[in-house]
Design a protein around this motif. Sequence first.
Motif, PDB file in Angstrom:
ATOM      1  N   UNK A 170      28.046  40.115 -64.364  1.00 53.87           N
ATOM      2  CA  UNK A 170      27.624  41.207 -63.491  1.00 53.87           C
ATOM      3  C   UNK A 170      27.525  42.477 -64.322  1.00 53.87           C
ATOM      4  N   UNK A 171      26.593  43.329 -63.978  1.00 54.64           N
ATOM      5  CA  UNK A 171      26.429  44.612 -64.657  1.00 54.64           C
ATOM      6  C   UNK A 171      25.945  45.628 -63.640  1.00 54.64           C
ATOM      7  N   UNK A 172      26.532  46.828 -63.678  1.00 57.14           N
ATOM      8  CA  UNK A 172      26.053  47.924 -62.835  1.00 57.14           C
ATOM      9  C   UNK A 172      25.313  48.914 -63.718  1.00 57.14           C
ATOM     10  N   UNK A 173      24.059  49.182 -63.344  1.00 54.14           N
ATOM     11  CA  UNK A 173      23.191  50.080 -64.100  1.00 54.14           C
ATOM     12  C   UNK A 173      22.927  51.306 -63.234  1.00 54.14           C
ATOM     13  N   UNK A 174      23.442  52.454 -63.646  1.00 53.80           N
ATOM     14  CA  UNK A 174      23.250  53.656 -62.839  1.00 53.80           C
ATOM     15  C   UNK A 174      21.845  54.227 -63.014  1.00 53.80           C
ATOM     16  N   UNK A 175      21.484  55.081 -62.066  1.00 54.94           N
ATOM     17  CA  UNK A 175      20.157  55.679 -62.058  1.00 54.94           C
ATOM     18  C   UNK A 175      20.039  56.839 -63.032  1.00 54.94           C
ATOM     19  N   UNK A 726      20.517  50.852 -78.389  1.00 54.42           N
ATOM     20  CA  UNK A 726      21.694  51.708 -78.563  1.00 54.42           C
ATOM     21  C   UNK A 726      22.859  51.160 -77.743  1.00 54.42           C
ATOM     22  N   UNK A 727      22.588  50.828 -76.497  1.00 52.29           N
ATOM     23  CA  UNK A 727      23.630  50.227 -75.644  1.00 52.29           C
ATOM     24  C   UNK A 727      24.146  48.935 -76.272  1.00 52.29           C
ATOM     25  N   UNK A 728      23.247  48.095 -76.759  1.00 51.73           N
ATOM     26  CA  UNK A 728      23.656  46.827 -77.364  1.00 51.73           C
ATOM     27  C   UNK A 728      24.473  47.053 -78.636  1.00 51.73           C
ATOM     28  N   UNK A 745      32.535  44.095 -70.629  1.00 53.26           N
ATOM     29  CA  UNK A 745      31.583  44.660 -69.680  1.00 53.26           C
ATOM     30  C   UNK A 745      31.361  46.123 -70.036  1.00 53.26           C
ATOM     31  N   UNK A 746      30.108  46.511 -70.117  1.00 54.02           N
ATOM     32  CA  UNK A 746      29.788  47.896 -70.453  1.00 54.02           C
ATOM     33  C   UNK A 746      28.683  48.366 -69.515  1.00 54.02           C
ATOM     34  N   UNK A 747      29.110  48.788 -68.302  1.00 48.03           N
ATOM     35  CA  UNK A 747      28.153  49.348 -67.352  1.00 48.03           C
ATOM     36  C   UNK A 747      27.533  50.607 -67.946  1.00 48.03           C
ATOM     37  N   UNK A 753      33.876  57.540 -72.157  1.00 51.85           N
ATOM     38  CA  UNK A 753      34.929  57.006 -71.286  1.00 51.85           C
ATOM     39  C   UNK A 753      34.727  55.515 -71.032  1.00 51.85           C
ATOM     40  N   UNK A 754      33.487  55.118 -70.761  1.00 46.22           N
ATOM     41  CA  UNK A 754      33.236  53.704 -70.500  1.00 46.22           C
ATOM     42  C   UNK A 754      33.433  52.870 -71.769  1.00 46.22           C
ATOM     43  N   UNK A 755      33.022  53.408 -72.896  1.00 40.47           N
ATOM     44  CA  UNK A 755      33.251  52.700 -74.155  1.00 40.47           C
ATOM     45  C   UNK A 755      34.754  52.540 -74.399  1.00 40.47           C
ATOM     46  N   UNK A 756      35.510  53.580 -74.095  1.00 42.19           N
ATOM     47  CA  UNK A 756      36.977  53.520 -74.250  1.00 42.19           C
ATOM     48  C   UNK A 756      37.544  52.362 -73.437  1.00 42.19           C
ATOM     49  N   UNK A 757      37.137  52.240 -72.168  1.00 40.28           N
ATOM     50  CA  UNK A 757      37.692  51.178 -71.332  1.00 40.28           C
ATOM     51  C   UNK A 757      37.161  49.813 -71.745  1.00 40.28           C
ATOM     52  N   UNK A 758      35.970  49.739 -72.292  1.00 38.06           N
ATOM     53  CA  UNK A 758      35.485  48.471 -72.842  1.00 38.06           C
ATOM     54  C   UNK A 758      36.337  48.040 -74.032  1.00 38.06           C
ATOM     55  N   UNK A 759      36.727  49.006 -74.850  1.00 36.99           N
ATOM     56  CA  UNK A 759      37.605  48.709 -75.985  1.00 36.99           C
ATOM     57  C   UNK A 759      38.972  48.233 -75.524  1.00 36.99           C
ATOM     58  N   UNK A 760      39.467  48.806 -74.427  1.00 39.85           N
ATOM     59  CA  UNK A 760      40.755  48.344 -73.892  1.00 39.85           C
ATOM     60  C   UNK A 760      40.638  46.912 -73.363  1.00 39.85           C
ATOM     61  N   UNK A 761      39.460  46.569 -72.816  1.00 43.86           N
ATOM     62  CA  UNK A 761      39.224  45.197 -72.374  1.00 43.86           C
ATOM     63  C   UNK A 761      39.248  44.246 -73.567  1.00 43.86           C
TER      64      UNK A 761
END
Length: 775
Positions: A170-175, A726-728, A745-747, A753-761
Amino acid sequence: MAEQPERAAGKASPHESARKHVCGSARYIDDLPVMPGMAHIATGKSPHPHARITHLDLEHVRRYPGVLDVVTQADIPGKVDVAPVFDGDPLLAGEVVEFVGQPVFAVAAVSMEVAQRAVAEARIGYEPLPAQLSIEDALAADAHVLPPHEMRMGDVSAEISAAPQRLNGELYVRGQEHFYLEGQVGQAEPTEDGGIHVIASTQHPTEIQHLVAEVLDIPFNRVVAEVRRMGGGFGGKETQAGPIACMTALFAHRLGRSVRYRMPRRDDMVQTGKRHDFLNRWSVGFDDQGVIHGLDLMLAGKCGYSADLSQGIVDRAMFHADNAYFLNTARIEGLRCRTHTVSNTAFRGFGGPQGMMAIETVIEDIARATGQDPLDVRKRNLYSPGRDETPYGQTVEQHVLPELVERLEADSDYRGRRAGIEAFNQKHRYLKKGLALTPVKFGISFTVKHLNQAGALLQLYTDGSLMINHGGTEMGQGLFTKVQQVVASEFGVSRDQVMVTSTRTDKIPNTSATAASSGSDLNGMAARDACQRVRGVLCEFAASEFGVEPDAVRFERGLVVIGEREWTLGEFAELAYTHRVPLFATGFYRTPKIHYNREEGKGRPFFYYANGAAVSEVTVDTATGEYRVERVDILHDVGDSLNPAIDIGQIEGGFVQGMGWLTTEELLWDNQGRVISNSPSNYKIPTAGDVPADFRVSLYDRPNNEETIYLSKAVGEPPLMLAISVWAALRDACAATTRYRFSPRLDTPATPERVYWALRECETFNLEGHSGGHG
């Protein structure tokens, strides 16, 4: 003799308004002179996402000094709904409001400041109603603005079940907020025959003409919509300019004076639609080499309170859910989720980027599951001869991607840099580098067949100067420049002899929006057709006057040449005029071959595909999630370029805008349905400092295999999706902390901040006993 012009098309020429842009003489709507007695508009807006209006008291508003007029829905003489396709977008709310910021009433006053102050004097009562604010809310409530749509190829369940390996995800892609430099603005003036002249900042003049006429309940021929230029559009001025123009026209009609409505930036960010958020879920089966056997994919778009253009946008997300990859067997479902938020709309890529994000995430996950470099998995799944049917039944005929990817891989030294990055990552505990090469295959055409048409009007004057008018609009992308080059090339003259004039509905009727990356394809061909018609009558005149075959007449070097005789174009035009030869013509073009059966989910919705690939390298601080884009290499397919300078500029701009969408531009609502990313202080578009220091762009020099204008290809939208690299690359850097055994997961947007939590995952993955670690 003066230096003779070369063929204008294909040259790296400057934008036709570049000098005016730089020195400030290019006139946008808010630069036009303020007419005596001009009125200005502000609107009173709903503070609730969903509520019933219980009382509406506007007496204090009407009595406010400087107020000229106040209108509610009941004051609209004609059609209330200003929706572009499907009903559901009232110009002003009626009994119920359906998003925070929905206009309830409008004020015209002697200045914008007075109008805004007067709006605050309204006394409105509301009864709040239940609201769905997220995609998850809409899915739970089974709330859709339009029915679901599905594309299917083969027995998906059987293929996934039989595949050696399977994954779910699953992935959430914001607008994304359009954030054009020129905000929404329009101006209207009544005409002596009871009509309206509207000057609009719009990508769709004909839609403005029709909506204004319907709101005022007058014939279309009483409304002229005009556009000279926009200060950016990106899809945000395809439908969203309609209510602005209608509001100005309504007040101009009532007051008998000029009216301007310049929407303040904060109102613009609250009241106008954005790129759709998407929730993507999938199940995929694949083999040990990473080749996809079957994919079951759901794409759920956050449409807002009404349909707007969501049918086409979610359709295009579905059309591009394969991106560059042969899926073998697939089921792709598109959902259009209804929420009590502003109705989302077109944005560069028109749903395609959100669909591509789904398959690129799948590819990344397969690569980590099989222990391979993601590039190798991408290459194994690329469309190629014999593996070239899309899930919607169109065959990929021009196999550009395998060669293009191989060339970029070599030119960017991908393998050497990959080895160096892995060595760097082994030595550094808190800094990790990431590298990714991602391809793009983007279909070119409107997916609504009848929109693929264009007209043009050409006039040749007796001094040899030419004037061309066409149905496309200029928003900075260089369309007028390219059309100017086409006309100059057809007559063998310099660009200076060709004037491209404002787009107007009284010159070219029934135009399509300038969208779908089709501006040059459609309008360039229509302009060429008009040129060939004028040239044809000139050649026929020459044949009768000088006793030669029509094809013996040549237009070159600024001259008309017949055997040994030469005239300047002006001299020959003057001669033809004295013999009563018409020196004007209309041109028309409609895209061939395209069709799509929506009930079957099969057809050929695209005339051709534009392709490209990008390699991005990033460095990530694993302690904070902060990162830097170090280098980007792009190889992009524009066919035989009409203007390499403009095309490269579009590629660079599109890439950076896409990078903003995927990294910094965080579009957020609170739990009351309010947009909280509503100003430049809390919504971060890329700046010059975010552009990669090492940014290399090259054009893939291969002509289109379809008969487009001089065998060129569209360039407007496809480059935006190159930024997926870049995202990849960020995800690759995170995966490096697990020795590439796991992709977190990297929404998006992938903020620090999101990269930080991906690293914690990734840390959790390592702590659970998997092989890996920082090295």
